[in-house]
Design a protein around this motif. Structure first.
Motif, PDB file in Angstrom:
ATOM      1  N   MET A   1     -35.329 -38.991  37.599  1.00 20.62           N
ATOM      2  CA  MET A   1     -35.155 -39.202  36.174  1.00 20.62           C
ATOM      3  C   MET A   1     -35.810 -40.524  35.788  1.00 20.62           C
ATOM      4  O   MET A   1     -35.616 -41.534  36.444  1.00 20.62           O
ATOM      5  N   LYS A   2     -36.562 -40.512  34.720  1.00 21.30           N
ATOM      6  CA  LYS A   2     -37.240 -41.716  34.249  1.00 21.30           C
ATOM      7  C   LYS A   2     -36.315 -42.500  33.322  1.00 21.30           C
ATOM      8  O   LYS A   2     -35.513 -41.922  32.598  1.00 21.30           O
ATOM      9  N   ILE A   3     -36.483 -43.805  33.347  1.00 18.24           N
ATOM     10  CA  ILE A   3     -35.650 -44.678  32.531  1.00 18.24           C
ATOM     11  C   ILE A   3     -36.082 -44.651  31.060  1.00 18.24           C
ATOM     12  O   ILE A   3     -35.290 -44.874  30.169  1.00 18.24           O
ATOM     13  N   TYR A   4     -37.323 -44.372  30.812  1.00 18.67           N
ATOM     14  CA  TYR A   4     -37.799 -44.351  29.422  1.00 18.67           C
ATOM     15  C   TYR A   4     -37.754 -42.929  28.871  1.00 18.67           C
ATOM     16  O   TYR A   4     -37.894 -41.950  29.587  1.00 18.67           O
ATOM     17  N   THR A   5     -37.509 -42.856  27.546  1.00 21.61           N
ATOM     18  CA  THR A   5     -37.382 -41.553  26.896  1.00 21.61           C
ATOM     19  C   THR A   5     -38.483 -41.299  25.864  1.00 21.61           C
ATOM     20  O   THR A   5     -38.670 -40.167  25.456  1.00 21.61           O
ATOM     21  N   ARG A   6     -39.110 -42.365  25.417  1.00 26.34           N
ATOM     22  CA  ARG A   6     -40.143 -42.316  24.371  1.00 26.34           C
ATOM     23  C   ARG A   6     -39.561 -41.981  22.989  1.00 26.34           C
ATOM     24  O   ARG A   6     -40.302 -41.904  22.033  1.00 26.34           O
ATOM     25  N   THR A   7     -38.249 -41.793  22.887  1.00 20.96           N
ATOM     26  CA  THR A   7     -37.667 -41.442  21.592  1.00 20.96           C
ATOM     27  C   THR A   7     -37.591 -42.634  20.645  1.00 20.96           C
ATOM     28  O   THR A   7     -37.387 -42.452  19.445  1.00 20.96           O
ATOM     29  N   GLY A   8     -37.760 -43.831  21.176  1.00 21.16           N
ATOM     30  CA  GLY A   8     -37.697 -45.025  20.329  1.00 21.16           C
ATOM     31  C   GLY A   8     -39.049 -45.627  20.015  1.00 21.16           C
ATOM     32  O   GLY A   8     -39.131 -46.702  19.434  1.00 21.16           O
ATOM     33  N   ASP A   9     -40.102 -44.932  20.366  1.00 20.13           N
ATOM     34  CA  ASP A   9     -41.449 -45.490  20.195  1.00 20.13           C
ATOM     35  C   ASP A   9     -41.838 -45.735  18.742  1.00 20.13           C
ATOM     36  O   ASP A   9     -42.736 -46.517  18.466  1.00 20.13           O
ATOM     37  N   LYS A  10     -41.181 -45.102  17.818  1.00 16.80           N
ATOM     38  CA  LYS A  10     -41.522 -45.270  16.400  1.00 16.80           C
ATOM     39  C   LYS A  10     -40.484 -46.099  15.662  1.00 16.80           C
ATOM     40  O   LYS A  10     -40.393 -46.065  14.442  1.00 16.80           O
ATOM     41  N   GLY A  11     -39.673 -46.873  16.432  1.00 18.23           N
ATOM     42  CA  GLY A  11     -38.759 -47.813  15.811  1.00 18.23           C
ATOM     43  C   GLY A  11     -37.381 -47.283  15.488  1.00 18.23           C
ATOM     44  O   GLY A  11     -36.639 -47.903  14.733  1.00 18.23           O
ATOM     45  N   GLU A  12     -37.021 -46.140  16.056  1.00 23.29           N
ATOM     46  CA  GLU A  12     -35.682 -45.598  15.845  1.00 23.29           C
ATOM     47  C   GLU A  12     -34.910 -45.592  17.157  1.00 23.29           C
ATOM     48  O   GLU A  12     -35.493 -45.614  18.236  1.00 23.29           O
ATOM     49  N   THR A  13     -33.595 -45.536  17.022  1.00 23.64           N
ATOM     50  CA  THR A  13     -32.715 -45.420  18.185  1.00 23.64           C
ATOM     51  C   THR A  13     -31.561 -44.504  17.814  1.00 23.64           C
ATOM     52  O   THR A  13     -31.320 -44.243  16.632  1.00 23.64           O
ATOM     53  N   SER A  14     -30.856 -44.045  18.814  1.00 25.60           N
ATOM     54  CA  SER A  14     -29.686 -43.201  18.578  1.00 25.60           C
ATOM     55  C   SER A  14     -28.431 -44.040  18.677  1.00 25.60           C
ATOM     56  O   SER A  14     -28.281 -44.848  19.589  1.00 25.60           O
ATOM     57  N   LEU A  15     -27.535 -43.813  17.734  1.00 22.98           N
ATOM     58  CA  LEU A  15     -26.216 -44.412  17.829  1.00 22.98           C
ATOM     59  C   LEU A  15     -25.399 -43.645  18.856  1.00 22.98           C
ATOM     60  O   LEU A  15     -25.747 -42.525  19.252  1.00 22.98           O
ATOM     61  N   TYR A  16     -24.301 -44.237  19.282  1.00 24.82           N
ATOM     62  CA  TYR A  16     -23.409 -43.611  20.242  1.00 24.82           C
ATOM     63  C   TYR A  16     -22.910 -42.272  19.706  1.00 24.82           C
ATOM     64  O   TYR A  16     -22.697 -41.327  20.457  1.00 24.82           O
ATOM     65  N   SER A  17     -22.764 -42.198  18.385  1.00 26.21           N
ATOM     66  CA  SER A  17     -22.278 -40.981  17.747  1.00 26.21           C
ATOM     67  C   SER A  17     -23.396 -39.978  17.477  1.00 26.21           C
ATOM     68  O   SER A  17     -23.144 -38.931  16.900  1.00 26.21           O
ATOM     69  N   GLY A  18     -24.648 -40.288  17.879  1.00 24.97           N
ATOM     70  CA  GLY A  18     -25.739 -39.331  17.814  1.00 24.97           C
ATOM     71  C   GLY A  18     -26.728 -39.503  16.685  1.00 24.97           C
ATOM     72  O   GLY A  18     -27.841 -38.980  16.755  1.00 24.97           O
ATOM     73  N   GLU A  19     -26.362 -40.193  15.623  1.00 24.75           N
ATOM     74  CA  GLU A  19     -27.272 -40.368  14.499  1.00 24.75           C
ATOM     75  C   GLU A  19     -28.466 -41.232  14.891  1.00 24.75           C
ATOM     76  O   GLU A  19     -28.342 -42.135  15.709  1.00 24.75           O
ATOM     77  N   ARG A  20     -29.611 -40.961  14.285  1.00 20.93           N
ATOM     78  CA  ARG A  20     -30.815 -41.769  14.492  1.00 20.93           C
ATOM     79  C   ARG A  20     -30.897 -42.797  13.364  1.00 20.93           C
ATOM     80  O   ARG A  20     -30.707 -42.481  12.195  1.00 20.93           O
ATOM     81  N   VAL A  21     -31.166 -44.047  13.739  1.00 23.31           N
ATOM     82  CA  VAL A  21     -31.293 -45.138  12.771  1.00 23.31           C
ATOM     83  C   VAL A  21     -32.460 -46.025  13.191  1.00 23.31           C
ATOM     84  O   VAL A  21     -32.906 -45.984  14.345  1.00 23.31           O
ATOM     85  N   LEU A  22     -32.910 -46.862  12.258  1.00 27.67           N
ATOM     86  CA  LEU A  22     -33.939 -47.836  12.599  1.00 27.67           C
ATOM     87  C   LEU A  22     -33.367 -48.887  13.546  1.00 27.67           C
ATOM     88  O   LEU A  22     -32.216 -49.297  13.406  1.00 27.67           O
TER      89      LEU A  22
END
Length: 166
Positions: A1-22
């Protein structure tokens, strides 16, 4: 399993509750500051001379995980409660008995642990300021604000304990 996900490459992240935010939103700033505080406390714990200091810091780090989870969850319940604040106050009072009385401004650097605790103290104060700013737009519990106010006090008295205690 890789440590990077690439899901944050455009300046967003996921909250613990699942929502995407800047990544630059105030909520992420708030729990990011807590994350920095936790790392600072880990460094202080690694340098601790007194077992009591290590025990207290480890417990505090565990509670900070709960604080980060609370801050990173939209609509989640409170995880920091009045008992957490009271627990910090009890630790502060107990350690205060082991150092010379009175407040004084100190120049950090007597030993690695106290120096790291002073860094953590200033990070805790920044956490508190960030949480106050965050509370202008989002609900932050009174217990959370009081907790971070006490964390900086605990760091101060533990730094004195590492320098001058028993």
């Amino acid at each position: 399993m890789k440590i990077y996900t690439r899901t944050g490459d455009k300046g967003e992240t996921s909250l613990y509750s699942g929502e995407r935010v800047l990544k630059c939103c105030p909520r992420v700033d708030a729990y990011g500051e807590v994350d920095e505080l936790q790392a600072s406390l880990g460094m202080a714990r690694a340098f601790a001379q007194h077992p009591t200091t290590g025990r207290i810091l480890y417990g505090l780090q565990q509670t900070l995980v709960s604080a980060m989870a609370e801050l990173a969850t939209l609509g989640g319940g409170k995880r920091i409660c009045s008992e957490d604040v009271e627990g910090l106050e009890q630790e502060i009072d107990a350690i205060s008995q082991k150092v010379p009385s009175g407040f004084s401004f100190l120049i950090p650097g007597e030993n690695p642990c106290s120096a790291a605790l002073h860094v953590a103290r200033t990070v805790a104060r920044r956490c508190e300021r960030t949480l106050i700013l965050f509370s202008e737009t989002e609900k932050v519990s009174d217990e959370m604000l009081a907790f971070f106010n006490r964390v900086s006090d605990l760091c101060y008295i533990l730094a004195r304990y590492e320098d001058e205690g028993e």
